[in-house]
Design an enzyme around this catalytic site. Structure first.
Site, short mmCIF file in Angstrom:
data_model
loop_
_atom_site.label_atom_id
_atom_site.label_comp_id
_atom_site.label_asym_id
_atom_site.label_seq_id
_atom_site.Cartn_x
_atom_site.Cartn_y
_atom_site.Cartn_z
N ASN A 189 0.84 -1.19 0.00
CA ASN A 189 0.00 0.00 0.00
C ASN A 189 0.88 1.25 0.00
OD1 ASN A 189 -2.32 1.49 -0.03
ND2 ASN A 189 -3.12 0.74 1.92
N HIS A 238 -8.07 3.50 8.49
CA HIS A 238 -8.59 2.23 8.03
C HIS A 238 -10.01 1.97 8.55
CE1 HIS A 238 -4.45 1.16 6.80
NE2 HIS A 238 -5.06 0.34 5.98
#
Length: 482
Positions: free
Chosen positions: A341, A372
């Site tokens: 990521n 998140h």
């Protein structure tokens, strides 16, 4: 299949592809997502060939990518897409009305606050699921883009150049974008569904048709413009492999089996450890597929060139979100994080790590967890990662110099650190996939909290050991002789 009708009724996205969903046996929201991404790939090629700066004005290019992006959002999420539009326009209003000295603070508070509210509704109102496509994914990308641009505007219009790092000076934005430019950057079809978050200046150069020439100039290459077709084909082949692995291997090693009571009761610790390793490995292909396909879409539009070497070999990885080889061969926790990521890691670095006055690592992990979502498993993951990260640094400083005497010793060190890193990653990210508290604690109890205990011991004992006068002097001599 008996529940399909009920599922169709409750979805908020388009049901146009419902027959395809029924035929292949894949949930409608996943079919809608994949359908949009395949359409985006074709549209990206069309955009590069027929709406290039030689054939269309900048305004037209901005308008087309924005309208396509909005269409994708409505197709996939239906009325849930309103949340995405609310955040975009709220942050645009902040950009227009707030002081440039505080634009980054207000944007961060609003973006992360609204994202958190939506994440909380997903967990506590919808009991961990939403039957339509999860709109929080695109909302997370919007939160990155709005805050990233706000910080870059703050750097370019409020701070002195001498106070900025070299990277901050390069990315600083010195004038506020128009509404069309703002919407294009945030809602363009290339990245609206799955990202990645790219830099505003790079994106503006792409729309204006200066992206490739700018990168060629930076690389010192004077040959013809490189074509992205080869890179796109290569990435699509990787996607095909990942999709095959996801449809086969991933289903063979379900993550939830790690917390199966019978499995925990009858399997040995080494068997449970091995299954944990393989189940985490098997969970990666779906991420590899989504991010690599998104990268291919950007490249197909002519966006994503990083460098060109003297032989004319182009690297189309400017907006890549992962490096699969470096992930699978990572020999340190940092190496894994740096290649997983990637664009989110860069965002965290640019808005938090590089700017925090103290406790930079801890604050960055906290922001990452908040971004998140609010699933407890996310916080278990990031809180576990903090001591493991510090322990990994301590172990490396304490032992690495003893393995530099020969190639065999260095290879042995690489093998040991690869195995330790992969097991540490499995242990750390398992709660991220389990989500809830009960299965997370059940898993960690079955693993006897071994990495927690070893990390704390390593972080405490090894620094004390290295302060011994003889060892400190010996270590300094080794470092000086490298």
């Amino acid at each position: 299949m008996g529940d399909q009708s009920g599922f169709t009724y409750r979805t908020t996205g388009s049901i146009f592809l419902q027959p395809v969903s029924n035929f292949v046996g894949i949930p409608l929201e996943q079919v809608n997502f994949l359908g949009c991404q395949v359409f985006a790939l074709a549209a990206a090629f069309w955009f590069r060939l027929y709406l290039s700066p030689q054939h269309a004005s900048t305004v037209v290019r901005h308008a087309i990518v924005t309208l396509l992006g909005i269409s994708f959002l409505i197709f996939c999420f239906g009325w849930y897409s309103v949340h995405i539009f609310i955040l975009v326009f709220a942050c645009y209003w902040i950009m227009l009305k707030s002081s440039i000295h505080n634009i980054h603070r207000y944007s961060m508070i609003v973006a992360m606050g609204y994202l958190t509210i939506c994440q909380i509704s997903r967990v506590f109102i919808f009991s961990y699921v939403i039957l339509s496509t999860d709109f929080s994914g695109p909302l997370m990308i919007i939160a990155q883009k709005t805050t990233c641009l706000a910080f870059q505007l703050h750097d370019g219009m409020s701070r002195k150049a001498d106070d900025l790092t070299a990277e901050q000076r390069r990315l600083a934005v010195r004038s506020k974008p128009s509404l069309l430019e703002y919407l294009s950057y945030h809602l363009n079809f290339l990245s609206v569904l799955v990202g990645p978050c790219s830099n505003y200046k790079d994106y503006m150069e792409f729309i204006a048709g200066r992206h490739i020439q700018s990168k060629l100039k930076e690389s010192g290459y004077s040959g013809p413009e490189p074509s992205p077709v080869g890179a796109v084909i290569h990435k699509l082949l990787i996607c095909a492999i990942c999709l095959f692995l996801f449809m086969t291997v991933t289903k063979t090693f379900p993550i939830t089996y790690n917390t199966d009571v019978e499995f925990i009761s009858h399997a040995s610790f080494l068997t449970r450890l091995a299954y944990s390793f393989f189940s985490i490995q098997a969970a990666r292909p779906k991420f590899y597929f989504a991010w690599t396909f998104a990268d291919a879409i950007n490249n197909a539009a002519g966006y994503g060139l990083r460098t060109v070497d003297r032989n004319g070999q182009a690297s189309w990885d400017l907006v890549s979100n992962l490096n699969i080889w470096d992930i699978e061969t990572a020999t340190s926790f940092k190496m894994f994080i740096d290649n997983w990521n990637i664009q989110t890691g860069l965002w965290l670095k640019r808005v938090c790590y590089d700017r925090a006055p103290r406790y930079r690592t801890a604050l960055t992990f906290v922001l990452s967890a908040l971004w998140h979502g609010v699933y407890p498993g996310y916080y278990f993951t990031f809180l576990t990662a903090i001591p493991i990260t510090f322990a990994a640094r301590t172990v490396r400083k304490s032992f690495r110099q003893h393995f530099l005497s020969s190639a065999v010793m260095q290879f042995s060190y690489d093998v040991l650190t690869w195995l330790a890193t992969q097991l540490a990653i499995c242990y750390t990210v398992m709660p991220f996939l389990l989500l809830a508290v009960e299965p997370t604690m059940q898993y960690y109890r079955s693993m006897y909290f071994h990495f927690h205990i070893m990390s704390v011991l390593a972080a405490v004992i090894l620094p004390l050991k290295s302060t011994h006068p003889y060892q400190a002097n010996h270590s300094n001599n080794n470092l000086q002789g490298k």
